[in-house]
Design a protein around this motif. Structure first.
Motif, PDB file in Angstrom:
ATOM      1  N   LEU A 109       7.751  31.181  68.947  1.00  0.00           N
ATOM      2  CA  LEU A 109       7.925  30.796  67.391  1.00  0.00           C
ATOM      3  C   LEU A 109       7.772  29.180  67.203  1.00  0.00           C
ATOM      4  N   GLY A 110       7.929  28.562  68.134  1.00  0.00           N
ATOM      5  CA  GLY A 110       7.456  27.081  68.133  1.00  0.00           C
ATOM      6  C   GLY A 110       6.059  26.617  68.133  1.00  0.00           C
ATOM      7  N   LEU A 111       5.034  27.777  68.200  1.00  0.00           N
ATOM      8  CA  LEU A 111       3.835  27.668  68.412  1.00  0.00           C
ATOM      9  C   LEU A 111       3.012  28.015  67.165  1.00  0.00           C
ATOM     10  N   LEU A 112       3.923  28.589  66.067  1.00  0.00           N
ATOM     11  CA  LEU A 112       3.296  28.913  64.788  1.00  0.00           C
ATOM     12  C   LEU A 112       2.012  27.903  64.418  1.00  0.00           C
ATOM     13  N   GLN A 248       8.027  24.360  62.561  1.00  0.00           N
ATOM     14  CA  GLN A 248       9.028  24.628  61.838  1.00  0.00           C
ATOM     15  C   GLN A 248       8.944  24.521  60.243  1.00  0.00           C
ATOM     16  N   ALA A 249       8.058  23.194  60.037  1.00  0.00           N
ATOM     17  CA  ALA A 249       7.884  22.903  58.626  1.00  0.00           C
ATOM     18  C   ALA A 249       7.123  23.922  57.541  1.00  0.00           C
ATOM     19  N   PHE A 250       6.058  24.478  58.385  1.00  0.00           N
ATOM     20  CA  PHE A 250       5.207  25.533  57.688  1.00  0.00           C
ATOM     21  C   PHE A 250       6.018  26.735  57.665  1.00  0.00           C
ATOM     22  N   ALA A 251       6.857  27.255  58.699  1.00  0.00           N
ATOM     23  CA  ALA A 251       7.458  28.315  58.746  1.00  0.00           C
ATOM     24  C   ALA A 251       8.483  28.346  57.527  1.00  0.00           C
ATOM     25  N   LEU A 252       9.135  27.039  57.449  1.00  0.00           N
ATOM     26  CA  LEU A 252      10.238  27.004  56.318  1.00  0.00           C
ATOM     27  C   LEU A 252       9.416  27.178  54.736  1.00  0.00           C
ATOM     28  N   PHE A 253       8.324  26.752  54.560  1.00  0.00           N
ATOM     29  CA  PHE A 253       7.516  26.978  53.623  1.00  0.00           C
ATOM     30  C   PHE A 253       7.167  28.289  53.470  1.00  0.00           C
ATOM     31  N   TYR A 254       6.766  29.212  54.602  1.00  0.00           N
ATOM     32  CA  TYR A 254       6.586  30.578  54.391  1.00  0.00           C
ATOM     33  C   TYR A 254       7.810  31.351  53.928  1.00  0.00           C
ATOM     34  N   PHE A 255       8.781  30.904  54.331  1.00  0.00           N
ATOM     35  CA  PHE A 255      10.268  31.439  54.150  1.00  0.00           C
ATOM     36  C   PHE A 255      10.385  31.276  52.491  1.00  0.00           C
ATOM     37  N   LEU A 256      10.091  30.127  51.899  1.00  0.00           N
ATOM     38  CA  LEU A 256      10.428  29.946  50.526  1.00  0.00           C
ATOM     39  C   LEU A 256       9.410  30.857  49.784  1.00  0.00           C
ATOM     40  N   GLN A 257       8.316  30.761  50.385  1.00  0.00           N
ATOM     41  CA  GLN A 257       7.124  31.816  49.510  1.00  0.00           C
ATOM     42  C   GLN A 257       7.635  33.122  49.743  1.00  0.00           C
ATOM     43  N   ILE A 287      11.274  36.418  59.790  1.00  0.00           N
ATOM     44  CA  ILE A 287      10.552  36.024  60.782  1.00  0.00           C
ATOM     45  C   ILE A 287      10.118  34.336  60.541  1.00  0.00           C
ATOM     46  N   SER A 288       9.980  34.044  59.321  1.00  0.00           N
ATOM     47  CA  SER A 288       9.580  32.754  59.023  1.00  0.00           C
ATOM     48  C   SER A 288      11.060  31.922  59.141  1.00  0.00           C
ATOM     49  N   ILE A 289      12.106  32.199  58.768  1.00  0.00           N
ATOM     50  CA  ILE A 289      13.166  31.331  58.952  1.00  0.00           C
ATOM     51  C   ILE A 289      13.661  31.224  60.336  1.00  0.00           C
ATOM     52  N   CYS A 290      13.371  32.403  61.406  1.00  0.00           N
ATOM     53  CA  CYS A 290      13.800  32.391  62.658  1.00  0.00           C
ATOM     54  C   CYS A 290      12.715  31.634  63.420  1.00  0.00           C
ATOM     55  N   GLY A 291      11.442  31.292  63.007  1.00  0.00           N
ATOM     56  CA  GLY A 291      10.633  30.116  63.388  1.00  0.00           C
ATOM     57  C   GLY A 291      11.083  28.755  63.132  1.00  0.00           C
ATOM     58  N   THR A 292      11.611  28.686  62.127  1.00  0.00           N
ATOM     59  CA  THR A 292      12.180  27.334  61.410  1.00  0.00           C
ATOM     60  C   THR A 292      13.401  27.048  62.258  1.00  0.00           C
TER      61      THR A 292
END
Length: 300
Positions: A109-112, A248-257, A287-292
């Motif tokens: 998850l940290g390698l997104l 994590q930053a991009f995963a949070l952006f994906y979560f918002l999307q 999945i995105s929030i888990c990555g974050t």
């Protein structure tokens, strides 16, 4: 959120550039890699403040061609290498298989950031219609996925030759087992592509901030601001943590999307395949929030 993620990714790209460049010279000094990144960030910030980054944006046209050529060369070399040892009866996976547990999943998850990407056409509203932008983004994701899966499938046979101290530019040492010339062209391609990506994200982040502020903040101010933020991020952590932070930053952006898409789909009762879309948006958001929240560095 996306503007902040851009600043992190600029730092990530340039620190990685430093590591690839030093790998090509036989060095692995992280402080020196950060100094290289800092110097380039200072240059980009100064250029952006004085004249914008149009002077260096054109390099992207050339690096795309270089990268495609390197990808083809790598895939061809790996295919020949795998075929050679397969017909010789020596093909085997020598690396130990890691145990799949919670720790391993958190590392993945940290390698997104390693496989994520924004397609340029998505933001070209004035030049292409929605159908064209959707189609090009879909093709880009499918082609990139095919390249990634093929590349790493062919590379797995070399994992047993990976040393414990190889670092983030380990691939340079691995491809040397395939052909002596591959490390050199890979280093040149990596340096060029990381610089190009950092310029693209600087331009994207600056344009985004200008749009958010409705032009009240000038690009001549935003570029040095992005450089300062990126320099601060560069020196506040190591490269492994930086990879995870960008992920994590991009995963949070994906979560918002995904959240916005879910809300839109929920309110559109006449939407085609509405239930399946809602399920997909919900799954993508989870999945995105888990990555974050759960992503951790892979080493360091």
């Amino acid at each position: 959120m996306l503007a902040f993620a851009y600043s992190i990714s600029v730092a990530y790209y340039l620190v990685l550039l430093g590591h690839f460049f030093l790998k090509g010279t036989g060095s692995g000094d992280e402080i020196l890699a950060k100094l290289i990144a800092t110097g380039i960030l200072g240059m980009l910030g100064l250029l952006g403040m004085m004249r914008g980054l149009e002077l260096v944006e054109g390099i992207e046209e050339y690096t795309v061609g270089i990268n495609l050529a390197v990808i083809i060369a790598l895939l061809a070399g790996l295919m020949l290498y795998n075929g050679k040892i397969l017909f010789a009866g020596d093909w085997q996976l020598t690396a130990a298989t890691p145990e799949i547990d919670g720790q391993t999943i958190r590392v993945v998850l940290g390698l997104l950031i390693v496989v994520q990407g924004f397609e340029t056409s998505r933001f070209m509203f004035d030049e292409f219609d929605a159908e064209t932008r959707i189609r090009t983004m879909r093709y880009a994701q499918l082609i990139a996925a095919a390249v990634y899966l093929t590349f790493f499938s062919l590379l797995t046979v070399l994992f047993g030759k990976l040393g414990s101290d190889e670092g983030v530019a380990a691939i340079v040492g691995l491809v040397a087992h395939v052909a002596p010339v591959l490390p050199l062209i890979l280093v040149l391609s990596a340096v060029a592509s990381q610089f190009s990506a950092s310029v693209a994200d600087s331009v994207g982040g600056a344009g985004l901030v200008e749009d958010i502020t409705r032009g009240r903040v000038s690009l001549h101010v935003i570029y040095p601001l992005i450089a300062v933020v990126a320099i601060g991020i560069t020196w506040s952590t190591n490269v492994f943590r930086l990879v995870t932070l960008a992920s994590q930053a991009f995963a949070l952006f994906y979560f918002l999307q995904c959240t916005v898409a879910l809300m839109r789909a929920w309110g559109m009762t006449d939407l085609q395949r509405r239930r399946s879309r809602i399920v997909l948006f919900l799954a993508g958001g989870l999945i995105s929030i888990c990555g974050t929240v759960l992503g951790i560095p892979s080493g360091g």
